[in-house]
Design a protein around this motif. Structure first.
Motif, PDB file in Angstrom:
ATOM      1  N   ASP A 124      28.108  30.027  82.560  1.00  0.00           N
ATOM      2  CA  ASP A 124      29.167  29.239  83.199  1.00  0.00           C
ATOM      3  C   ASP A 124      29.421  29.733  84.618  1.00  0.00           C
ATOM      4  O   ASP A 124      29.576  28.936  85.546  1.00  0.00           O
ATOM      5  N   ASN A 180      37.988  31.913  71.400  1.00  0.00           N
ATOM      6  CA  ASN A 180      37.508  30.638  71.938  1.00  0.00           C
ATOM      7  C   ASN A 180      36.266  30.782  72.819  1.00  0.00           C
ATOM      8  O   ASN A 180      35.781  29.793  73.351  1.00  0.00           O
ATOM      9  N   ALA A 181      35.760  31.983  72.971  1.00  0.00           N
ATOM     10  CA  ALA A 181      34.693  32.245  73.939  1.00  0.00           C
ATOM     11  C   ALA A 181      33.397  31.487  73.629  1.00  0.00           C
ATOM     12  O   ALA A 181      32.613  31.222  74.533  1.00  0.00           O
ATOM     13  N   HIS A 182      33.180  31.122  72.400  1.00  0.00           N
ATOM     14  CA  HIS A 182      31.934  30.446  72.017  1.00  0.00           C
ATOM     15  C   HIS A 182      32.091  28.929  71.895  1.00  0.00           C
ATOM     16  O   HIS A 182      31.123  28.224  71.643  1.00  0.00           O
ATOM     17  N   ARG A 206      33.254  30.915  80.083  1.00  0.00           N
ATOM     18  CA  ARG A 206      32.965  31.521  78.786  1.00  0.00           C
ATOM     19  C   ARG A 206      31.886  32.577  78.859  1.00  0.00           C
ATOM     20  O   ARG A 206      31.843  33.480  78.034  1.00  0.00           O
ATOM     21  N   SER A 207      30.962  32.420  79.819  1.00  0.00           N
ATOM     22  CA  SER A 207      29.790  33.303  79.840  1.00  0.00           C
ATOM     23  C   SER A 207      29.236  33.402  81.256  1.00  0.00           C
ATOM     24  O   SER A 207      29.674  32.700  82.162  1.00  0.00           O
ATOM     25  N   TYR A 261      38.257  24.831  66.097  1.00  0.00           N
ATOM     26  CA  TYR A 261      37.862  24.774  67.495  1.00  0.00           C
ATOM     27  C   TYR A 261      38.662  23.795  68.353  1.00  0.00           C
ATOM     28  O   TYR A 261      38.579  23.845  69.575  1.00  0.00           O
ATOM     29  N   SER A 312      32.586  25.094  72.886  1.00  0.00           N
ATOM     30  CA  SER A 312      32.369  24.106  73.945  1.00  0.00           C
ATOM     31  C   SER A 312      32.529  22.716  73.333  1.00  0.00           C
ATOM     32  O   SER A 312      32.396  22.536  72.121  1.00  0.00           O
ATOM     33  N   GLY A 369      39.968  26.067  73.615  1.00  0.00           N
ATOM     34  CA  GLY A 369      39.689  26.809  74.845  1.00  0.00           C
ATOM     35  C   GLY A 369      40.252  26.103  76.067  1.00  0.00           C
ATOM     36  O   GLY A 369      40.835  26.731  76.951  1.00  0.00           O
ATOM     37  N   PRO A 384      38.131  33.331  78.706  1.00  0.00           N
ATOM     38  CA  PRO A 384      38.744  32.797  77.484  1.00  0.00           C
ATOM     39  C   PRO A 384      39.328  33.902  76.607  1.00  0.00           C
ATOM     40  O   PRO A 384      38.973  35.077  76.739  1.00  0.00           O
ATOM     41  N   GLY A 396      37.772  27.466  83.352  1.00  0.00           N
ATOM     42  CA  GLY A 396      37.506  28.427  82.285  1.00  0.00           C
ATOM     43  C   GLY A 396      36.050  28.855  82.341  1.00  0.00           C
ATOM     44  O   GLY A 396      35.161  28.035  82.550  1.00  0.00           O
TER      45      GLY A 396
END
Length: 160
Positions: free
Chosen positions: A99, A127-129, A95-96, A148, A131, A17, A123, A93
């Motif tokens: 963030d 790769n959204a999940h 992700r959610s 990952y 970290s 990510g 992302p 970046g």
């Protein structure tokens, strides 16, 4: 005058990510500084020199082109670093929504303190999940982190 962006993070370790954000920033800006920052709220998993090396190897491995500099910043405000190198933009970046909630106040303060704008990049879905903390946990428990992280990171962590 070159357009310079800073991509900050702990990169502890660098993930796919992170590389996605770095690569996209490199395609937009003339120069990108990947800045390993110190987070006083976290205990580091990898020493800074190892993170620097893994970022450099991962960028080479991913064949990300452009003017990319790797730096460290542990004292003072990130806007001070940006002003020192002539950067006007931070690239982060997201992700959610968690963030976004965390980053928004910092973005406003960075703009107020130093005139530094923040660009948020979403992302790629795969790769959204991911970290760094998730990668660390999976690695410490003996799981496969290769989906990952860049190959250089997976190889390094498996040899520890």
């Amino acid at each position: 005058m070159p357009r310079i962006a800073v991509v900050p993070g702990s990169f502890d370790p660098v993930t796919l990510g992170h590389l996605d954000v770095i690569g996209r920033a490199a395609s937009i800006f003339d120069e990108v500084h990947v800045v390993v920052t110190h987070n006083p709220d976290k205990q580091a998993f990898l020493p800074v020199p190892e993170r620097d090396s893994l970022i450099e190897r991962s960028i080479e491995e991913a064949r990300i082109s452009g003017e990319i500099r790797i730096a460290n910043w542990s004292m003072g405000l990130l806007v001070d670093y940006c002003q020192q190198v002539g950067a006007e933009v931070l690239v982060k970046g997201i992700r959610s929504s968690t963030d976004l909630s965390y980053e928004t106040p910092m973005s406003i303060v960075n703009r107020n303190l130093g005139g530094i704008e923040t660009i948020f990049m979403l992302p790629n879905p795969e790769n959204a999940h991911v970290s760094s903390s998730l990668v660390r946990q999976v690695s410490e428990l003996g799981g496969d982190i290769s989906p990952y992280v860049p190959r250089a990171v997976a190889t390094f962590l498996q040899s520890r």
